[in-house]
Design an enzyme around this catalytic site. Sequence first.
Site, PDB file in Angstrom:
ATOM      1  N   GLN A 206       0.850  -1.202   0.000  1.00  0.00           N
ATOM      2  CA  GLN A 206       0.000   0.000   0.000  1.00  0.00           C
ATOM      3  C   GLN A 206       0.886   1.253   0.000  1.00  0.00           C
ATOM      4  O   GLN A 206       2.068   1.209   0.358  1.00  0.00           O
ATOM      5  CB  GLN A 206      -0.931  -0.078   1.227  1.00  0.00           C
ATOM      6  CG  GLN A 206      -1.939   1.046   1.359  1.00  0.00           C
ATOM      7  CD  GLN A 206      -1.427   2.156   2.235  1.00  0.00           C
ATOM      8  OE1 GLN A 206      -0.472   1.974   2.988  1.00  0.00           O
ATOM      9  NE2 GLN A 206      -2.041   3.321   2.130  1.00  0.00           N
ATOM     10  N   SER A 208       1.582   3.788   1.780  1.00  0.00           N
ATOM     11  CA  SER A 208       2.375   4.287   2.917  1.00  0.00           C
ATOM     12  C   SER A 208       3.490   3.347   3.349  1.00  0.00           C
ATOM     13  O   SER A 208       4.289   3.705   4.212  1.00  0.00           O
ATOM     14  CB  SER A 208       1.456   4.537   4.119  1.00  0.00           C
ATOM     15  OG  SER A 208       0.999   3.316   4.663  1.00  0.00           O
ATOM     16  N   LYS A 209       3.559   2.148   2.773  1.00  0.00           N
ATOM     17  CA  LYS A 209       4.514   1.161   3.290  1.00  0.00           C
ATOM     18  C   LYS A 209       5.934   1.416   2.765  1.00  0.00           C
ATOM     19  O   LYS A 209       6.137   2.237   1.880  1.00  0.00           O
ATOM     20  CB  LYS A 209       4.056  -0.250   2.936  1.00  0.00           C
ATOM     21  CG  LYS A 209       2.605  -0.537   3.246  1.00  0.00           C
ATOM     22  CD  LYS A 209       2.185  -0.338   4.699  1.00  0.00           C
ATOM     23  CE  LYS A 209       0.747  -0.819   4.869  1.00  0.00           C
ATOM     24  NZ  LYS A 209       0.129  -0.485   6.151  1.00  0.00           N
ATOM     25  N   HIS A 210       6.891   0.651   3.305  1.00  0.00           N
ATOM     26  CA  HIS A 210       8.307   0.867   2.931  1.00  0.00           C
ATOM     27  C   HIS A 210       8.513   0.839   1.418  1.00  0.00           C
ATOM     28  O   HIS A 210       9.262   1.640   0.876  1.00  0.00           O
ATOM     29  CB  HIS A 210       9.201  -0.211   3.545  1.00  0.00           C
ATOM     30  CG  HIS A 210       9.361  -0.135   5.028  1.00  0.00           C
ATOM     31  ND1 HIS A 210       8.435  -0.644   5.904  1.00  0.00           N
ATOM     32  CD2 HIS A 210      10.357   0.381   5.793  1.00  0.00           C
ATOM     33  CE1 HIS A 210       8.859  -0.445   7.147  1.00  0.00           C
ATOM     34  NE2 HIS A 210      10.021   0.176   7.116  1.00  0.00           N
TER      35      HIS A 210
END
Length: 420
Positions: A206, A208-210
Site C-alpha cells: 500500500q 504508505s509502506k516501505h
Amino acid sequence: MVGKGPSSRIEKGYYQTMVSAHSYPTWQNNSGHRFDEAEIEAATRVLRSGHLSRVDGTEAAALEDEFAARFGVAHAAAGSSGSAVLHMAVAALDLNPGDEVICPPITDFGSVLGVLAQGLVPVFADLDPLTGCMTPETIEAQITPQTKAVMLVHLFGHAAYVEAVVDLCAPRGIKVIEDCAQAYLTETPSGCLVGAIGDIGCFSLQQSKHITTGDGGLAMTNDADLARRMRLFADKGWPRDTGERTHLFLGLNYRITDLVAAVGRVQLAKLDAVVADRRRVVRELVAQLDMPLITSPTDFEHDTFWLTPFVIADDAPFTNHEFCAALAGTGVPVVPGYLQRSVNQTPVFTELRTFGDSGWPLTSPPAARVIDYANLDLPVTADLIGRSLICLWANENWSADDIATAAAAMNAAYQEVSGG
Ligand SMILES: *Cc1c(COP(=O)(O)O)cnc(C)c1O
C-alpha cells in the site's frame, strides 16, 4: 522527483491544518518514495505487451519468486492488497466459524477483516506498553479451547516476540500469522527476519509502506499446502494448474495484476537501501533529541520504523495529544496514539456491524461466547492511544536538514509541554 507536499493530509482529522514552516518528505508522493525510470520502464514493458493479468503472465510469478528468495522462504503468494493476503492467510487455515483468533487492538483494520470474513471471532489481547505489540503473556491470557490462530502484528516495524509466541502456540496446535505490513526486513533480537518464523507472513504494498505499488500484497510460507490454498483462495478456488474448470472451495478474486507486480519487482530491489536509510534517519534524529520523559527508539539494527514510535513516561505532566498540539504548525508529521480508537472500539465490534443485522459471527452460535467488545479490559491499549504514544512519519528520504529541523521542533515542543 515530485515536489514535497505538505504533510497536512496525514494530520487531517487530528488537528486543524496550519501553514507549515517546513515541508518534510512524505509517503503521499515521491518525496518520500523512490520511484524512478526503472518503475516507469517496468510498467511500460507490461503495457506494451498488452498482457496485464497475472493469469498466463510472468511478472507476478517473478515477483513471488524474488520475494521468497529475498526472505529465504519456500513459497510466496501475491494478492491485491495487504488486507487481501491476510485474508488469504486466514482462509488457508481452513477453520470453522466461531473459532477464535487472538488479535491486537492497535493495528490496521486489515489485520482483522479476513478473520471476520471467514466467520472467525477476534479476541483482543493487550499490548506491551513500550512496543505496542502483543506479548506471550497477554496472548496466553486470552487462549481458550476455541483459540485456533494468533494474528501477530509487528507494529511500526518492531518484532513482536514472535519466537516466544511460536513456542507458546505450536505445542497447542495454534497457528501464527505474522502481519508484517509495517515490518519489511525487521529482525528479531536473534537476527531472524520476521515473516518466516510463524506459519504465514503477510506484507503490504500500500502507498504508505516501505515499498509500494499503490496497493498490493505478498504472503509467504514454508508450507506447500498453505501456499497452494492461499493461491487458490485468491483465484476463486480455481485449480488452473490441473486444467479443470472447477472450484475446489469458496475463494475470492484477490489477484494482483502483472502491471502492478512489475512495479513491485523494481520496488523490492530497492528495499534493502530503503530500510538502511530509514534506520540511519531515525538514528540521527534520536541522537539530536533531548526529551528525558519520552522513550525514543533504540534498536537501529533490527527495527525498520514504518512509523517511529515515542512513548511518554507514566509520570510525565503532559499527554501525547498535548505534545502533538505543541508541534502544530511546524510541519513535523506526528500522530498521537496512531489510532483514534482501538479496533475493538469501532462500530464493527461495538454495534456488530458485520452481515446485515445478524451480528454473525460474533453471536453465539457460532461463537462459543459473546464478547462485550466495547468494554474490554485493555488498560495498556487505552493508555497508548489516549496518553503515551506519539508516532512520527519519518522516512528514508529525510535530509540532514529535515532531521535537524524536526529534532529542534520536537525539543521545543517538549520544553513547552513539560514546563522545562
Ligand atoms: C497497511 C496494513 C495492513 C493492510 O494493508 P493494505 O494493503 O492497506 O490492505 C494490515 N496490517 C497492518 C499492520 C498494516 O499496517
